[in-house]
Design a protein around this motif. Structure first.
Motif, mmCIF file in Angstrom:
data_model
loop_
_atom_site.group_PDB
_atom_site.id
_atom_site.type_symbol
_atom_site.label_atom_id
_atom_site.label_comp_id
_atom_site.label_asym_id
_atom_site.label_seq_id
_atom_site.Cartn_x
_atom_site.Cartn_y
_atom_site.Cartn_z
ATOM 1 N N MET A 160 -9.265 6.377 -7.923
ATOM 2 C CA MET A 160 -8.936 5.002 -7.522
ATOM 3 C C MET A 160 -7.716 4.945 -6.614
ATOM 4 O O MET A 160 -7.564 4.013 -5.832
ATOM 5 N N GLY A 161 -6.832 5.924 -6.740
ATOM 6 C CA GLY A 161 -5.673 5.976 -5.866
ATOM 7 C C GLY A 161 -6.059 6.133 -4.407
ATOM 8 O O GLY A 161 -5.277 5.812 -3.517
ATOM 9 N N LYS B 217 0.818 -1.213 0.000
ATOM 10 C CA LYS B 217 0.000 0.000 0.000
ATOM 11 C C LYS B 217 0.858 1.272 0.000
ATOM 12 O O LYS B 217 0.352 2.352 -0.269
ATOM 13 N N HIS C 243 -11.480 2.418 3.282
ATOM 14 C CA HIS C 243 -12.445 3.221 2.533
ATOM 15 C C HIS C 243 -13.653 2.412 2.080
ATOM 16 O O HIS C 243 -14.585 2.966 1.495
ATOM 17 N N SER D 17 -2.507 7.997 -3.903
ATOM 18 C CA SER D 17 -2.451 7.125 -2.726
ATOM 19 C C SER D 17 -1.338 7.556 -1.775
ATOM 20 O O SER D 17 -1.068 6.891 -0.799
ATOM 21 N N TYR E 81 1.632 2.254 -7.971
ATOM 22 C CA TYR E 81 1.954 1.460 -9.152
ATOM 23 C C TYR E 81 1.453 2.171 -10.417
ATOM 24 O O TYR E 81 0.292 2.579 -10.498
ATOM 25 N N ARG F 34 -2.801 8.985 -10.463
ATOM 26 C CA ARG F 34 -3.539 7.993 -9.684
ATOM 27 C C ARG F 34 -2.627 7.374 -8.629
ATOM 28 O O ARG F 34 -3.029 7.201 -7.470
ATOM 29 N N ALA F 35 -1.381 7.057 -9.040
ATOM 30 C CA ALA F 35 -0.432 6.486 -8.085
ATOM 31 C C ALA F 35 -0.119 7.496 -6.978
ATOM 32 O O ALA F 35 -0.072 7.148 -5.802
ATOM 33 N N TYR G 101 -15.976 8.782 -1.217
ATOM 34 C CA TYR G 101 -14.827 9.680 -1.182
ATOM 35 C C TYR G 101 -15.223 10.969 -0.453
ATOM 36 O O TYR G 101 -16.277 11.527 -0.695
ATOM 37 N N TYR H 59 -2.095 8.075 -14.992
ATOM 38 C CA TYR H 59 -1.745 6.928 -14.148
ATOM 39 C C TYR H 59 -0.758 7.338 -13.058
ATOM 40 O O TYR H 59 -0.806 6.812 -11.942
ATOM 41 N N ASP I 198 -12.106 10.077 -12.291
ATOM 42 C CA ASP I 198 -12.500 8.831 -11.637
ATOM 43 C C ASP I 198 -11.350 7.831 -11.598
ATOM 44 O O ASP I 198 -11.243 7.037 -10.668
ATOM 45 N N VAL I 199 -10.495 7.870 -12.620
ATOM 46 C CA VAL I 199 -9.310 7.014 -12.608
ATOM 47 C C VAL I 199 -8.396 7.434 -11.456
ATOM 48 O O VAL I 199 -7.916 6.598 -10.694
ATOM 49 N N LEU J 148 -8.523 4.518 -2.983
ATOM 50 C CA LEU J 148 -9.145 3.298 -2.471
ATOM 51 C C LEU J 148 -8.258 2.647 -1.422
ATOM 52 O O LEU J 148 -7.035 2.692 -1.518
ATOM 53 N N SER J 149 -8.888 2.043 -0.445
ATOM 54 C CA SER J 149 -8.152 1.237 0.521
ATOM 55 C C SER J 149 -9.170 0.431 1.296
ATOM 56 O O SER J 149 -10.373 0.631 1.161
ATOM 57 N N LYS J 150 -8.658 -0.488 2.090
ATOM 58 C CA LYS J 150 -9.570 -1.310 2.892
ATOM 59 C C LYS J 150 -10.436 -0.455 3.795
ATOM 60 O O LYS J 150 -11.629 -0.687 3.941
#
Lengths: 251, 267
Positions: free
Chosen positions: A98-99, A73, A105, A154, A77, A150-151, A110, A147, A94-95, A101-103
């Protein structure tokens, strides 16, 4: 030195064939390492191992001193931009979301902080104006930036990039490397590529992978390393000093 | 035409059409973007085994179909996610075995086998009130599921590897989605029959996908399109005395190719 990723004695095999052999490798904080190797060298296997998608036959991996399943985590990536369904109905923002997201969440939508981070990351990669566009309308270089955003969303300690410049023209490749160089001021970066030329002057150190990994914590590739990695003599052509990858010869 | 709408079976048919379209629009969207149309076909056909089991043991065949659909769907999903077997071969095999079991069980069942054809070709005009309630409950379950897991389902559909690195339960969510697909298929089966389920599940989202750039919009638009296709098909089948399920499918298919034409014209 603070090891953010540590691999010791890693073996990975498919059937009887070893794909990765005795990998010992340490990534330190704020490193910017390019891992190169020819096709079939085990680059994508190494990547999947780092992401916990493949369990090695033997050996130890730790990421930020956690086992892979928890440590991943901390990794942001960034996949290749190649394989992609252009008709997939999703907006750029929206892409990037996704960064976030986590358990923890799960079951939550959001929140405002997530949205602020998403906006900030889109600004950082220069894609804020395209946030409401469907991702299928973007060029390869723009998608690569999305991308990366997105990385970054997180808030990773490590960026892991897979062939970040494949299918992207060389001018935009340089822009992406400039961006990575800025990010490297506070994020450790590990990138994997088959393209020697793509690992340009921007990376700090280079590792060579071909089933085994050669890494001496510096940027100098010896022709011996190249021969062991590519298993054939390769003439290293350097375009002036900024792109020099072999040391200057005195003789 | 107006007096037709006062007939109870017609009212039920319209209600069933609307309820089915909602499920199809939402779940079909995920089937299309995940490219799991073939799994869905496999689930639909193996559900026939459950229909046979229901006849043989004397319980509601729809319940049997639900059980077979969910378990075969989970089986295919597990094979896909956890083994290195060729998924399409496994799906094709389960597709055929399910059908075969159903036919044999029905052979072994003594007595009159009424409305067996309705499971193959659908019978929207014969949907009873009690089944409408089941459809409504399924719609509610699907909407709650999407409401709770929308962002995760979007992520596992778009980029399952990235979703895995975020430590969300990718495989669990995928199997949940497959179960929802299985239940939706059984529900749609009553309208157009198991042979043509796939069309109603995939055509409305495929048409919607041509015109919208976001999954939420795609789900809403394909639900609306589903209602339109079913109502037009129903009207035509009543007017010209044609099989309702087949007419609905032909109308949908025609709309799909029309949308492809419109899309290419404006590109």
């Amino acid at each position: 030195m603070n090891g953010v990723i540590k691999l010791s004695n890693i073996y990975v095999n498919y059937g009887k064939q070893n794909v990765l052999e005795n990998i010992n490798f340490q990534v330190n904080e704020l490193d910017f390492i390019g891992i190169i190797g020819p096709n079939g060298a085990g680059k994508s296997t190494l990547l999947k191992t780092l992401l916990g998608l493949i369990t090695p036959k033997s050996g130890q991996i730790s990421i930020m001193n956690y086992p892979v399943s928890q440590g991943r985590k901390y990794i942001g990536y960034v996949p290749q931009v190649l394989e992609f369904d252009r008709a997939f109905p999703i907006l750029v923002e929206d892409v990037v979301r996704m960064g976030r997201l986590s358990k923890s969440h799960l079951f939550k939508s959001y929140n405002r902080k997530d949205e602020e981070i998403v906006t900030h990351c889109l600004e950082q990669v220069g894609m804020i104006k395209l946030r409401n566009r469907p991702i299928g309308e973007l060029s390869g270089g723009e998608r690569q930036r999305v991308y990366i955003a997105r990385a970054l969303a997180s808030q990773p300690s490590i960026l892991l990039l897979d062939e970040p410049t494949a299918n992207i023209d060389s001018k935009i490749q340089n822009n992406i490397y400039e961006l990575l160089k800025e990010l490297n001021e506070y994020i450790t970066i590990l990138l994997i590529s088959h393209d020697l030329a793509a690992i340009s002057t921007y990376v700090k150190t280079i590792a060579c992978l071909n089933r085994t990994l050669h890494y001496h914590q510096d940027k100098i590739i010896t022709s011996q390393m190249i021969q062991e990695t590519y298993q054939c003599p390769i003439d290293l052509i350097a375009h002036g000093i900024p792109h020099r990858i072999l040391p200057e010869h005195n003789s | 035409m107006i007096e037709v709408l006062q007939l109870e079976f017609m009212q039920n048919a319209i209600a069933a059409g609307i309820l089915v379209s909602i499920a199809c629009g939402i779940i079909g969207t995920f089937v299309v973007v995940n490219r799991i149309v073939f799994i869905s076909g496999g689930i639909a056909h193996s559900a026939y085994g459950g229909i046979g089991l229901g006849y043989f043991l004397g319980f509601n065949p729809i319940l049997g179909a639900m059980i077979f659909a969910v378990f075969s769907g989970l089986g295919m999903g597990l094979v896909e996610k956890y083994t290195k077997e060729r998924t399409d071969t496994i799906i094709g095999t389960m597709w055929a075995i399910g059908m075969g079991i159903g036919i044999i069980l029905i052979d072994l069942t003594k007595g009159y086998k009424a409305n067996l054809m309705s499971y193959l070709f659908g019978s929207i005009l014969a949907v009873p009130r009690s089944d409408l309630l089941i459809m409504l409950i399924l719609d509610v379950i699907i909407i709650i599921m999407i409401w709770l897991f929308y962002k995760e389902l979007l992520a596992i559909s778009f980029d399952p590897i990235f979703a895995t690195t975020r430590n969300i339960p990718v495989n669990g969510l995928y199997l949940m989605l497959i179960s929802a697909i299985a239940l939706t298929i059984v529900m749609v089966m009553q309208v157009v029959g198991l042979i043509m389920v796939i069309a109603l599940l995939t055509i409305p989202p495929a048409v919607a996908n041509q015109f919208v750039g976001e999954i939420k919009q795609m789900m809403v638009l394909s639900s609306i399109l589903g209602v339109i296709f079913i109502l037009i098909g129903l009207g035509l089948s009543y007017t010209f005395n044609l099989t309702s399920g087949a007419t609905i499918i032909v109308v949908s298919g025609f709309a799909y190719f029309l949308s492809l034409g419109i899309k290419s014209r404006f590109r």
